[in-house]
Write a protein that holds these residues in place. Structure first.
Motif, PDB file in Angstrom:
ATOM      1  N   ASN A  36       0.865  -1.323  -0.083  1.00  0.00           N
ATOM      2  CA  ASN A  36      -0.043  -0.077  -0.028  1.00  0.00           C
ATOM      3  C   ASN A  36       1.016   1.265   0.034  1.00  0.00           C
ATOM      4  OD1 ASN A  36      -2.371   1.721  -0.017  1.00  0.00           O
ATOM      5  ND2 ASN A  36      -2.474   1.543   2.236  1.00  0.00           N
ATOM      6  N   GLU A  40      -3.411   4.163  -1.783  1.00  0.00           N
ATOM      7  CA  GLU A  40      -4.857   4.036  -2.754  1.00  0.00           C
ATOM      8  C   GLU A  40      -5.849   3.227  -2.156  1.00  0.00           C
ATOM      9  OE1 GLU A  40      -5.321   6.001  -5.540  1.00  0.00           O
ATOM     10  OE2 GLU A  40      -3.198   6.816  -4.868  1.00  0.00           O
ATOM     11  N   GLY A  80      -1.441   8.752  -8.180  1.00  0.00           N
ATOM     12  CA  GLY A  80      -2.585   7.968  -7.935  1.00  0.00           C
ATOM     13  C   GLY A  80      -3.625   9.455  -7.167  1.00  0.00           C
ATOM     14  N   THR A  81      -4.446   9.030  -6.354  1.00  0.00           N
ATOM     15  CA  THR A  81      -5.363   9.808  -5.893  1.00  0.00           C
ATOM     16  C   THR A  81      -5.314   9.974  -4.283  1.00  0.00           C
ATOM     17  OG1 THR A  81      -7.173   8.259  -5.540  1.00  0.00           O
ATOM     18  CG2 THR A  81      -7.131   9.148  -7.887  1.00  0.00           C
ATOM     19  N   ARG A  82      -4.491   9.303  -3.633  1.00  0.00           N
ATOM     20  CA  ARG A  82      -4.365   9.120  -2.257  1.00  0.00           C
ATOM     21  C   ARG A  82      -2.774   9.371  -1.610  1.00  0.00           C
ATOM     22  NH1 ARG A  82      -9.545  10.021  -0.324  1.00  0.00           N
ATOM     23  NH2 ARG A  82      -8.689   9.373   1.649  1.00  0.00           N
ATOM     24  N   ASP A 206       4.031   9.956  -0.201  1.00  0.00           N
ATOM     25  CA  ASP A 206       3.343   9.184  -1.018  1.00  0.00           C
ATOM     26  C   ASP A 206       4.235   8.455  -2.165  1.00  0.00           C
ATOM     27  OD1 ASP A 206       1.142   8.279  -2.748  1.00  0.00           O
ATOM     28  OD2 ASP A 206       0.907  10.359  -3.863  1.00  0.00           O
TER      29      ASP A 206
END
Length: 248
Positions: A36, A40, A80-82, A206
């Motif tokens: 992880n 995400e 990504g987004t997170r 990230d």
């Protein structure tokens, strides 16, 4: 003849399966990975979060835009987004870590993206304790497996390597790489550490990854696979000669 032909097909099929199995085994043997690493999942699966007792705030999984508690503007994800970010309503000290097993026989390169934004200067009193001393910093360390004394002793306690010295990098993502090869064959703990007791502090993490390269001293997977392939061809040739002899 039919029996010999069937045996040849079975032998070749078995050899092919062996090649595939060995290829998968070699790939797995040379792989160390972060679980992880892009966050995400929307949570911290694969990671452990530790907060000093009586701390305000936490590490949060966020899509960016604004900090989860303070509402201060923060970046979107670097990929990504997170991503993971710290935020607080008062003083505190926070750790985000993951244990990594680095198999022997490979070289390992860690990479990650980060930012650390605060409106005041950096304070680094050589401890990650949020109480009793002015303290405002972000750092990244490799510590020994099982280490847990994050807050009471010197910030260098248990540290095998300091990847990112106490720092700030306002409002922008920065990429950092670090060679983990010295710990091949061991389990180490990757720790992102933030402490604040002067003002709001958002530290973002990230795109955490590990890449691996087999050592030259390790037999090349292609060589081993090639030997198996030649063996499979030899089996096929032998059976073909037997078929021709029987047909004659």
């Amino acid at each position: 003849m039919a029996t010999a032909t069937m045996m040849k097909k079975l032998s070749l099929a078995t050899a092919g399966a062996a090649l595939m199995a060995l290829g998968a085994t070699v790939k797995a043997a040379n792989a160390a990975s972060i679980v992880n690493g892009g966050f995400e999942t929307g949570n911290f699966s694969g990671w452990t979060v530790v907060n000093q007792a009586f701390s305000s705030g936490n590490f949060f999984n966020t899509a960016g835009g604004s900090a989860p508690l303070s509402g201060i503007p923060i970046s979107g994800a670097s990929e990504g987004t997170r991503y993971a970010v710290t935020d607080q309503g008062g003083g505190g000290s926070h750790v985000l870590f993951q244990d990594i097993f680095l198999e022997a026989g490979s070289q390992y390169q860690l990479s990650f993206d980060w930012f650390a934004q605060t409106s005041i200067p950096l304070f680094n009193p050589e401890t990650m304790n949020a109480f009793g001393v002015v303290n405002q910093q972000f750092r990244v360390d490799i510590v020994s497996a099982g280490f847990s004394d994050w807050f009471d002793n010197s910030s260098s306690a248990g540290v095998l390597a300091n990847i990112l010295a106490p720092t700030v990098s306002p409002d922008r993502w920065t990429s950092t790489t670090f060679d983990l090869s010295a710990w091949a064959g061991q389990t180490v703990r990757l720790a992102f550490r933030e402490v604040d007791n002067q003002n709001f502090f958002q530290a973002g993490v990230d795109n955490v990854k590990i890449s691996s390269t087999p050592n030259q001293a390790v037999p090349e997977p292609a060589s081993t696979l090639g030997l198996l392939a030649l063996g499979a061809m030899g089996v096929g040739s032998t059976l073909k000669r037997k078929e021709q002899k029987n047909a004659g």
